[in-house]
Write an enzyme that holds these catalytic residues in place. Structure first.
Site, mmCIF file in Angstrom:
data_model
loop_
_atom_site.group_PDB
_atom_site.id
_atom_site.type_symbol
_atom_site.label_atom_id
_atom_site.label_comp_id
_atom_site.label_asym_id
_atom_site.label_seq_id
_atom_site.Cartn_x
_atom_site.Cartn_y
_atom_site.Cartn_z
ATOM 1 N N ASP A 128 25.931 8.031 70.161
ATOM 2 C CA ASP A 128 26.989 7.368 70.126
ATOM 3 C C ASP A 128 26.447 6.006 69.413
ATOM 4 O O ASP A 128 26.707 5.843 68.849
ATOM 5 C CB ASP A 128 28.078 7.521 71.073
ATOM 6 N N LYS A 150 32.940 6.506 62.626
ATOM 7 C CA LYS A 150 31.510 7.791 63.123
ATOM 8 C C LYS A 150 31.412 7.798 64.111
ATOM 9 O O LYS A 150 32.304 6.768 65.686
ATOM 10 C CB LYS A 150 30.878 7.059 62.400
#
Ligand code: NAP
Length: 301
Positions: free
Chosen positions: A163, A87
């Protein structure tokens, strides 16, 4: 099944390699990295060289940061191998759409490791049939501790505080009974950087989020939701669950998340299926589209 790992950095060494070493499904057969190595596993500096040397490697898992990831992903799909993405699945949404279009006859898995946290499924089940009246996400961590020297995170495409923040959004979008959308955002940009170091979001269903990468002291990875029939809280990044203020389940560890991702990848390959859910990334892209920018103090590691 044989798998190769690309980008032997922090998350590869912390989580992917141990998960693969213990996996009943996978053998780590090769790595690609400019500097990182895994003892006993053939290492390559170039992905095309690895793919050519290992026709028996059926799947490749990419642990690169999002910006350099697309070129490697394209090479994997062009070589007809299954592809697993850390991811966030790419630097842009259109990049991931392009990968989806290319992934014909192979499995493409855009992973969200936080969705594998202990209590995410239980939280989703508890919320099913309830109406969410509001809530708050607190995702505050110390960038210097968790991402030491990782300048890419604060560069364009690194996503900054999103993030880690996208992990919270990956949980939220997995557990809510109804889809959520972004209504407003405020992004704090260090004067010397390209990506936000903190952000505040207003989402539909009365949900707000406070994401901050400058948290010294205790770290917070919490989601609190109010419903028409009680309150739910997920703590420690989805690993602990509280209902109406009382702890009910959980284990304060993330160590099962990556084994679960690799088990899921094995199942997808066996089923000839793909899994790509871009809902968390849509919220982040919308925050960049709609968000008001505040310039804040320069940040250095
Ligand atoms: P990292 O250690 O900074 O980078 C991973 C590897 O990618 C590096 O070892 C490097 O390998 C390669 N790389 C870096 N920049 C590159 C570039 N411009 N071109 C080609 N290769 C490059 O990052 P990380 O923390 O492991 O994060 C990687 C991904 O995992 C990110 O998407 C992040 O969101 C995700 N993730 C990280 C964590 C965490 O706690 N760190 C947790 C979950 C998920 P070489 O230099 O050896 O080639």
């Amino acid at each position: 099944m044989k798998i190769a790992l690309v980008g032997i950095g922090k998350i590869a060494l912390d989580q992917h390699v141990p998960a693969l070493m213990d996996s009943p499904d996978w053998t780590l057969a090769a790595t690609v990295s400019r500097s990182g190595r895994v003892p006993g596993v053939p290492g390559y500096g170039d992905i095309d060289a690895m793919l050519a040397a290992h026709p028996d490697v059926g799947a490749v898992s990419l642990c690169l940061p999002p910006v350099p990831r697309f070129a490697a992903a394209e090479a994997v799909l062009r070589a007809g191998r299954h592809l697993m993405l850390e991811k966030p699945p790419g630097a842009t949404l259109s990049e991931v759409h392009a990968l989806q279009a290319m992934a014909r006859g192979v499995s493409l898995y855009a992973t969200w490791h936080s969705r594998m946290a202990h209590e995410v499924a239980a939280a989703r089940d508890w919320l099913a049939g309830r109406r969410v009246l509001g809530g708050h996400i607190t995702w505050r961590e110390d960038i210097r501790h968790w991402h030491p020297g990782q300048d890419w995170i604060l560069e364009a495409g690194g996503m900054g505080v999103f993030d880690p923040g996208i992990n919270a959004l990956s949980i939220l979008t997995a557990i809510l009974p109804r889809p959520v959308h972004l209504m407003a955002a405020e992004l704090d940009l260090p004067a010397n950087r390209q990506a936000p170091i903190a952000a505040r979001l207003t989402l539909s269903q009365g949900i707000t989020a406070d994401l901050d990468f400058r948290q010294a002291g205790p770290q917070s990875w919490d989601i609190d939701l109010r419903t028409d029939a009680g309150t739910l809280a997920l703590r420690m990044g989805g690993n602990l669950l509280e209902i109406d203020g009382r702890p009910v389940e959980g284990r304060d560890s993330i160590m099962q998340e990556y084994p679960a991702l690799y088990a899921r990848m094995a199942a997808l390959v066996r089923q000839g299926a793909s899994e790509v859910d871009l809902a968390p990334m849509v919220l982040v892209a919308d925050a960049f589209t709609l968000g008001r920018r505040n310039i804040v103090a320069p940040f250095d590691f």
